[in-house]
Design a protein around this motif. Structure first.
Motif, mmCIF file in Angstrom:
data_model
loop_
_atom_site.group_PDB
_atom_site.id
_atom_site.type_symbol
_atom_site.label_atom_id
_atom_site.label_comp_id
_atom_site.label_asym_id
_atom_site.label_seq_id
_atom_site.Cartn_x
_atom_site.Cartn_y
_atom_site.Cartn_z
ATOM 1 N N PRO A 163 0.830 -1.207 0.000
ATOM 2 C CA PRO A 163 0.000 0.000 0.000
ATOM 3 C C PRO A 163 0.865 1.258 0.000
ATOM 4 C CG PRO A 163 -0.768 -1.568 1.647
ATOM 5 C CD PRO A 163 0.557 -2.074 1.158
ATOM 6 N N ARG A 164 0.379 2.304 -0.629
ATOM 7 C CA ARG A 164 1.094 3.586 -0.671
ATOM 8 C C ARG A 164 0.661 4.473 0.499
ATOM 9 N NH1 ARG A 164 2.835 0.436 -3.944
ATOM 10 N NH2 ARG A 164 2.787 0.700 -6.216
ATOM 11 N N ARG A 165 0.558 3.863 1.644
ATOM 12 C CA ARG A 165 0.125 4.569 2.859
ATOM 13 C C ARG A 165 0.621 3.777 4.060
ATOM 14 N NH1 ARG A 165 -3.529 1.000 4.376
ATOM 15 N NH2 ARG A 165 -4.720 -0.127 2.774
ATOM 16 N N ALA A 166 0.432 4.345 5.238
ATOM 17 C CA ALA A 166 0.857 3.676 6.466
ATOM 18 C C ALA A 166 0.052 2.395 6.690
ATOM 19 C CB ALA A 166 0.693 4.617 7.647
ATOM 20 N N PHE A 167 0.724 1.356 7.174
ATOM 21 C CA PHE A 167 0.071 0.097 7.515
ATOM 22 C C PHE A 167 0.831 -0.523 8.682
ATOM 23 C CE2 PHE A 167 3.025 -0.566 3.984
ATOM 24 C CZ PHE A 167 3.889 -1.528 4.491
ATOM 25 N N ASP A 168 0.214 -1.489 9.344
ATOM 26 C CA ASP A 168 0.885 -2.160 10.457
ATOM 27 C C ASP A 168 2.147 -2.847 9.938
ATOM 28 O OD1 ASP A 168 -1.063 -1.381 12.233
ATOM 29 O OD2 ASP A 168 -2.226 -3.235 12.027
ATOM 30 N N PRO A 169 3.282 -2.646 10.621
ATOM 31 C CA PRO A 169 4.528 -3.277 10.159
ATOM 32 C C PRO A 169 4.361 -4.779 9.970
ATOM 33 C CG PRO A 169 4.974 -1.712 11.916
ATOM 34 C CD PRO A 169 3.480 -1.834 11.837
ATOM 35 N N ILE A 170 4.942 -5.285 8.901
ATOM 36 C CA ILE A 170 4.902 -6.717 8.605
ATOM 37 C C ILE A 170 6.113 -7.370 9.267
ATOM 38 C CG2 ILE A 170 4.875 -8.454 6.781
ATOM 39 C CD1 ILE A 170 3.821 -6.240 4.903
ATOM 40 N N ARG A 171 5.865 -8.323 10.126
ATOM 41 C CA ARG A 171 6.945 -8.987 10.850
ATOM 42 C C ARG A 171 7.238 -10.337 10.196
ATOM 43 N NH1 ARG A 171 7.907 -5.996 15.198
ATOM 44 N NH2 ARG A 171 6.271 -4.560 15.873
ATOM 45 N N PHE A 172 8.543 -10.648 10.054
ATOM 46 C CA PHE A 172 8.900 -11.863 9.326
ATOM 47 C C PHE A 172 10.326 -12.300 9.645
ATOM 48 C CE2 PHE A 172 10.212 -8.246 6.847
ATOM 49 C CZ PHE A 172 11.410 -8.605 6.254
ATOM 50 N N THR A 173 10.685 -13.479 9.179
ATOM 51 C CA THR A 173 12.053 -13.986 9.241
ATOM 52 C C THR A 173 12.684 -13.803 7.867
ATOM 53 O OG1 THR A 173 11.601 -15.602 10.969
ATOM 54 C CG2 THR A 173 13.488 -16.038 9.557
ATOM 55 N N LEU A 174 13.865 -13.234 7.831
ATOM 56 C CA LEU A 174 14.572 -13.027 6.569
ATOM 57 C C LEU A 174 15.511 -14.197 6.302
ATOM 58 C CD1 LEU A 174 15.346 -11.094 4.182
ATOM 59 C CD2 LEU A 174 17.254 -10.341 5.629
ATOM 60 N N ILE A 175 15.470 -14.694 5.072
ATOM 61 C CA ILE A 175 16.447 -15.683 4.622
ATOM 62 C C ILE A 175 17.386 -14.939 3.689
ATOM 63 C CG2 ILE A 175 16.804 -17.938 3.551
ATOM 64 C CD1 ILE A 175 13.905 -18.577 4.246
ATOM 65 N N ASP A 176 18.446 -14.422 4.253
ATOM 66 C CA ASP A 176 19.383 -13.567 3.529
ATOM 67 C C ASP A 176 20.297 -14.418 2.656
ATOM 68 O OD1 ASP A 176 20.453 -11.167 2.781
ATOM 69 O OD2 ASP A 176 21.632 -10.874 4.600
ATOM 70 N N ASN A 177 20.573 -13.912 1.443
ATOM 71 C CA ASN A 177 21.431 -14.642 0.504
ATOM 72 C C ASN A 177 20.946 -16.071 0.278
ATOM 73 O OD1 ASN A 177 23.252 -12.465 0.052
ATOM 74 N ND2 ASN A 177 24.229 -12.913 2.019
ATOM 75 N N LEU A 178 19.646 -16.272 0.479
ATOM 76 C CA LEU A 178 18.962 -17.534 0.175
ATOM 77 C C LEU A 178 19.318 -18.687 1.101
ATOM 78 C CD1 LEU A 178 19.150 -17.377 -3.739
ATOM 79 C CD2 LEU A 178 17.236 -16.727 -2.255
ATOM 80 N N ASP A 179 20.127 -18.442 2.155
ATOM 81 C CA ASP A 179 20.430 -19.539 3.075
ATOM 82 C C ASP A 179 20.767 -19.091 4.502
ATOM 83 O OD1 ASP A 179 22.946 -18.463 2.740
ATOM 84 O OD2 ASP A 179 23.889 -20.315 2.046
ATOM 85 N N HIS A 185 12.456 -9.453 11.794
ATOM 86 C CA HIS A 185 12.552 -8.375 10.818
ATOM 87 C C HIS A 185 11.183 -7.731 10.619
ATOM 88 C CE1 HIS A 185 16.653 -8.810 8.867
ATOM 89 N NE2 HIS A 185 16.644 -9.701 9.843
ATOM 90 N N THR A 186 11.203 -6.472 10.190
ATOM 91 C CA THR A 186 9.955 -5.764 9.909
ATOM 92 C C THR A 186 10.061 -5.011 8.582
ATOM 93 O OG1 THR A 186 10.652 -3.772 11.120
ATOM 94 C CG2 THR A 186 9.394 -5.439 12.340
ATOM 95 N N LEU A 187 8.924 -4.883 7.925
ATOM 96 C CA LEU A 187 8.795 -4.090 6.704
ATOM 97 C C LEU A 187 7.658 -3.113 6.940
ATOM 98 C CD1 LEU A 187 9.762 -3.743 3.736
ATOM 99 C CD2 LEU A 187 7.989 -5.381 3.088
ATOM 100 N N SER A 188 7.927 -1.810 6.775
ATOM 101 C CA SER A 188 6.917 -0.808 7.109
ATOM 102 C C SER A 188 6.977 0.374 6.153
ATOM 103 C CB SER A 188 7.102 -0.315 8.546
ATOM 104 O OG SER A 188 8.386 0.272 8.710
ATOM 105 N N PHE A 189 5.888 1.140 6.143
ATOM 106 C CA PHE A 189 5.803 2.349 5.317
ATOM 107 C C PHE A 189 6.573 3.476 5.985
ATOM 108 C CE2 PHE A 189 3.664 6.382 4.346
ATOM 109 C CZ PHE A 189 3.709 6.376 2.952
#
Length: 271
Positions: A163-179, A185-189
């Motif tokens: 969305p091009r607006r504020a939203f609740d931060p998305i919380r997740f586990t990152l698999i960096d460099n594919l392994d 981790h969080t992704l937010s506006f």
């Protein structure tokens, strides 16, 4: 409307955006697309404000209720060799472009494009009920990741559909460099703003009349460019430097800046 210097992290790549050509026309992030990015190191002491260190080309192809994301990454190395990574990820079309399985292989090649001995590596992974199984032909790793996870390359696709607006931060586990599994981790506006892109630096000459003659002065000035509405998203978490993704109104990812590294859309190579 604001300037590049007014925004973190655009202020760190201003030098590289002189003459940047903002893409025009329609774009649908849920359809098929292909984009190339120049990879830059920032703040180089020897080579000025940073230089290009590699290239990555991403291709998305819709497939049923998901999509296939293909990654081709190249980075020149010492000794006239080049590191190459090729990966194919099968992703859902959710907010994280969650990958369900992927394959990747990397190798260093010499100046003739021939593989350097003992540098080839192949891996594959598959997700089942919150567990990622990663194999490299020699061993198998089973890693719990929960239901919310993604990879660094998947985020290049995911942010284009947020969305091009504020939203609740998305919380997740990152698999960096594919392994490399990194939790919390969080992704937010972050913000939306109209910014001028595509300016060029030009020399301007001015004649100054003096009482006993005249002098010519030369100075650098900015010209051209057009306003583009940008939307920024923050990626924060353990084991990575803060990353900021910048997309335009249609959804194209134009820039990603992470510490002293930046990915800038190569508009002249964009398919």
């Amino acid at each position: 409307m604001s300037e590049l210097k007014d925004h973190f992290t655009l202020n760190s790549i201003t030098h590289h955006l002189m003459g940047f050509e903002p893409p025009a026309g329609a774009f649908e992030p849920t359809s098929d697309w292909e984009m190339a990015y120049g990879v830059y190191t920032l703040g180089s002491v020897r080579r000025g404000p940073g230089h290009r260190t590699g290239t990555v080309r991403l291709r998305r192809q819709a497939a049923g209720d998901g999509a296939t994301l293909t990654v081709n990454y190249e980075k020149p190395q010492a000794g006239k060799t080049t590191y190459r990574l090729t990966a194919e990820l099968h992703c859902r079309t959710d907010a994280l472009s969650t990958p369900t399985r992927w394959t990747c292989q990397s190798v260093a090649v010499d100046a003739d494009g021939k593989p350097v001995p003992n540098t080839s590596l192949k891996k594959s992974a598959e997700a089942t009920e919150g567990v990622i199984v990663i194999t490299d032909g020699k061993r198998e790793r089973r890693i719990p990741v929960g239901s919310a996870y993604t990879t660094n390359w998947s985020l290049f696709d995911a942010v284009q559909r947020l969305p091009r607006r504020a939203f609740d931060p998305i919380r997740f586990t990152l698999i960096d460099n594919l392994d490399q599994v990194k939790p919390d981790h969080t992704l937010s506006f972050r913000t939306s703003d109209e910014v001028v892109l595509g300016e060029k630096r030009v020399r301007q000459k001015k004649v100054v009349e003096l009482e006993k003659g005249r002098i010519r002065k030369t100075r650098w000035a900015k010209t051209g460019g057009r306003p583009v509405r940008l939307h920024a998203y923050d990626h924060l978490g353990e084991g990575v430097v803060p990353e900021v993704y910048w997309v335009d109104d249609p959804g194209r990812l134009l820039f990603m800046v992470a510490g002293l590294e930046a990915y800038i859309l190569d508009t002249k190579s964009r398919a």
